[in-house]
Design a protein around this motif. Sequence first.
Motif, mmCIF file in Angstrom:
data_model
loop_
_atom_site.group_PDB
_atom_site.id
_atom_site.type_symbol
_atom_site.label_atom_id
_atom_site.label_comp_id
_atom_site.label_asym_id
_atom_site.label_seq_id
_atom_site.Cartn_x
_atom_site.Cartn_y
_atom_site.Cartn_z
ATOM 1 N N UNK A 296 0.825 -1.205 0.000
ATOM 2 C CA UNK A 296 0.000 0.000 0.000
ATOM 3 C C UNK A 296 0.858 1.253 0.000
ATOM 4 N N UNK A 297 1.934 1.213 0.774
ATOM 5 C CA UNK A 297 2.864 2.344 0.828
ATOM 6 C C UNK A 297 3.531 2.571 -0.528
ATOM 7 N N UNK A 298 3.869 1.468 -1.202
ATOM 8 C CA UNK A 298 4.495 1.566 -2.528
ATOM 9 C C UNK A 298 3.540 2.219 -3.526
ATOM 10 N N UNK A 299 2.271 1.818 -3.481
ATOM 11 C CA UNK A 299 1.273 2.391 -4.397
ATOM 12 C C UNK A 299 1.114 3.884 -4.147
ATOM 13 N N UNK A 300 1.040 4.259 -2.876
ATOM 14 C CA UNK A 300 0.877 5.672 -2.535
ATOM 15 C C UNK A 300 2.110 6.473 -2.952
ATOM 16 N N UNK A 301 3.282 5.883 -2.786
ATOM 17 C CA UNK A 301 4.531 6.587 -3.090
ATOM 18 C C UNK A 301 4.777 6.716 -4.590
ATOM 19 N N UNK A 302 4.570 5.624 -5.316
ATOM 20 C CA UNK A 302 4.896 5.613 -6.742
ATOM 21 C C UNK A 302 3.701 5.914 -7.641
ATOM 22 N N UNK B 133 -0.301 4.529 -8.990
ATOM 23 C CA UNK B 133 -0.748 3.275 -9.607
ATOM 24 C C UNK B 133 -0.561 3.336 -11.118
ATOM 25 N N UNK B 134 0.363 2.548 -11.618
ATOM 26 C CA UNK B 134 0.613 2.462 -13.052
ATOM 27 C C UNK B 134 1.142 1.068 -13.361
ATOM 28 N N UNK B 135 1.455 0.825 -14.604
ATOM 29 C CA UNK B 135 1.890 -0.513 -15.012
ATOM 30 C C UNK B 135 3.203 -0.915 -14.341
ATOM 31 N N UNK B 136 4.102 0.040 -14.178
ATOM 32 C CA UNK B 136 5.391 -0.266 -13.540
ATOM 33 C C UNK B 136 5.177 -0.662 -12.081
ATOM 34 N N UNK B 137 4.343 0.121 -11.387
ATOM 35 C CA UNK B 137 4.052 -0.190 -9.985
ATOM 36 C C UNK B 137 3.367 -1.547 -9.866
ATOM 37 N N UNK B 138 2.431 -1.807 -10.770
ATOM 38 C CA UNK B 138 1.725 -3.089 -10.757
ATOM 39 C C UNK B 138 2.700 -4.250 -10.925
ATOM 40 N N UNK B 139 3.648 -4.097 -11.845
ATOM 41 C CA UNK B 139 4.643 -5.148 -12.078
ATOM 42 C C UNK B 139 5.515 -5.353 -10.843
ATOM 43 N N UNK B 140 5.879 -4.248 -10.190
ATOM 44 C CA UNK B 140 6.702 -4.346 -8.982
ATOM 45 C C UNK B 140 5.954 -5.059 -7.863
#
Length: 223
Positions: free
Chosen positions: A167-173, A175-182
Amino acid sequence: MKILKDNRGMTLIEVLVSIAMFAVVAIPLLGIFSQSVITSADSKIKTKEATIAQTIAENIKAGNVSNLDEIITKYKEEGFIAYVEQQTSTGELSQYQVKVEKIGSNTPMYTLYVIAPKTEMTSSAPGVMPSEEDQSGGGSSSNDVIKHVVNLITIVIIATWTALFLGFVVVTLGWNEITKAKILTIADTIVNMIKNGITSLKAIGTKASEIAGVKVPWWLKWW
């Protein structure tokens, strides 16, 4: 005309709400992953038990019953107990029952029946043959129960931490394809780490942070 842009970003409350919402969705999914890990571990145990039973059966068929004690001792050192019993006999043939179990496991004992030439052996086991209750898993010791409870608590802690970190990663980066892949890579990596017996939250957190390219915030450093 001057266009005003809101550059305030997200407030702390918005961040926490976003993380909480993501956790509500992610924790059940990670619960499925944890069940997959447990199932995979049980499957590996059953495969190993079947391999041991087959090895013993081949020795019985070849008439190498004198080697059984050595074979059984070898596998006991690897954490498996094997039992062999010569049962009914008809003419020159006998039915042998081979049972194998993982020490400390609650999985049902693997049983294999073999028809082979009759020998002088009646049974070969590193102790008393297990009862039917033991075979069905009803004879679990308190240590087994404690071990499973500890494992369950560990999985819950890891799942909760992972959900919050994702959740922290989504908020920080964003929501996009790169974040989804990560996120998918992080989840897959953590599941594989657990499968390999790595349950250290620090090790998991370090790896997840490397994949995400985001430092673990102080409030998620639970180690």
